[in-house]
Design a protein around this motif. Structure first.
Motif, short mmCIF file in Angstrom:
data_model
loop_
_atom_site.label_atom_id
_atom_site.label_comp_id
_atom_site.label_asym_id
_atom_site.label_seq_id
_atom_site.Cartn_x
_atom_site.Cartn_y
_atom_site.Cartn_z
N THR A 17 0.83 -1.21 0.00
CA THR A 17 0.00 0.00 0.00
C THR A 17 0.87 1.26 0.00
OG1 THR A 17 -1.72 -1.17 1.21
CG2 THR A 17 -1.82 1.22 1.23
N GLN A 18 1.92 1.27 0.80
CA GLN A 18 2.81 2.42 0.84
C GLN A 18 3.50 2.61 -0.51
OE1 GLN A 18 5.50 1.59 4.06
NE2 GLN A 18 3.96 1.93 5.63
N GLY A 19 3.96 1.52 -1.10
CA GLY A 19 4.64 1.60 -2.39
C GLY A 19 3.75 2.10 -3.50
N VAL A 20 2.53 1.59 -3.57
CA VAL A 20 1.60 2.02 -4.61
C VAL A 20 1.23 3.49 -4.41
CG1 VAL A 20 -0.75 1.69 -5.48
CG2 VAL A 20 0.70 -0.28 -5.07
N THR A 21 1.05 3.91 -3.18
CA THR A 21 0.74 5.31 -2.91
C THR A 21 1.88 6.22 -3.37
OG1 THR A 21 -0.59 4.67 -1.01
CG2 THR A 21 0.11 6.97 -1.12
N LEU A 22 3.11 5.82 -3.06
CA LEU A 22 4.26 6.63 -3.50
C LEU A 22 4.38 6.64 -5.02
CD1 LEU A 22 7.03 5.86 -0.89
CD2 LEU A 22 6.06 8.06 -1.45
N ILE A 23 4.12 5.51 -5.67
CA ILE A 23 4.20 5.47 -7.13
C ILE A 23 3.16 6.40 -7.75
CG2 ILE A 23 3.80 3.99 -9.14
CD1 ILE A 23 5.19 1.75 -7.53
N CYS A 24 1.96 6.41 -7.18
CA CYS A 24 0.92 7.32 -7.67
C CYS A 24 1.32 8.78 -7.46
CB CYS A 24 -0.41 7.03 -6.99
SG CYS A 24 -1.14 5.47 -7.49
N LEU A 25 1.93 9.09 -6.33
CA LEU A 25 2.37 10.46 -6.07
C LEU A 25 3.54 10.86 -6.96
CD1 LEU A 25 2.10 10.64 -2.18
CD2 LEU A 25 0.76 11.93 -3.85
N LEU A 26 4.34 9.89 -7.41
CA LEU A 26 5.48 10.19 -8.27
C LEU A 26 5.04 10.79 -9.61
CD1 LEU A 26 7.89 7.18 -7.76
CD2 LEU A 26 8.33 9.56 -7.22
N ILE A 27 3.84 10.50 -10.03
CA ILE A 27 3.33 11.03 -11.29
C ILE A 27 3.30 12.56 -11.23
CG2 ILE A 27 1.31 11.16 -12.81
CD1 ILE A 27 0.74 8.23 -11.92
N ARG A 31 10.06 14.35 -7.32
CA ARG A 31 11.09 14.42 -6.27
C ARG A 31 10.84 13.41 -5.16
NH1 ARG A 31 12.73 20.68 -5.27
NH2 ARG A 31 13.56 21.05 -7.35
N LEU A 32 9.66 12.84 -5.10
CA LEU A 32 9.37 11.84 -4.08
C LEU A 32 10.03 10.48 -4.37
CD1 LEU A 32 5.60 12.50 -3.28
CD2 LEU A 32 7.59 13.09 -1.91
N ALA A 33 10.76 10.41 -5.46
CA ALA A 33 11.45 9.16 -5.81
C ALA A 33 12.41 8.74 -4.70
CB ALA A 33 12.18 9.30 -7.13
#
Length: 68
Positions: A17-27, A31-33
């Protein structure tokens, strides 16, 4: 009620869940990479430590149960 499989799957689903949320925010925020890299690194370290603890416990158990 809490099952054993639920106890095992809960940490995995939390990390997913954390990973998918971060991937969605990366769009929108590339810089959240660095946070995604940190999440992957921490997960890798925890996984390695878990395997090491399992190996040590297995080796200890095998030494205790050797019949002479």
């Amino acid at each position: 009620m809490v099952s054993d499989i639920g106890k095992a799957l809960n940490p995995i689903t939390d990390k997913l869940t954390q990973g998918v949320t971060l991937i969605c925010l990366l769009i929108d925020f590339p810089r959240l990479a660095i946070l995604l890299f940190g999440l992957v690194a921490i997960t890798f370290v925890i996984m390695c430590m878990s395997f090491a603890m399992y190996y040590v416990q297995k080796k200890k158990y095998m030494k205790e149960n050797i019949e002479y």
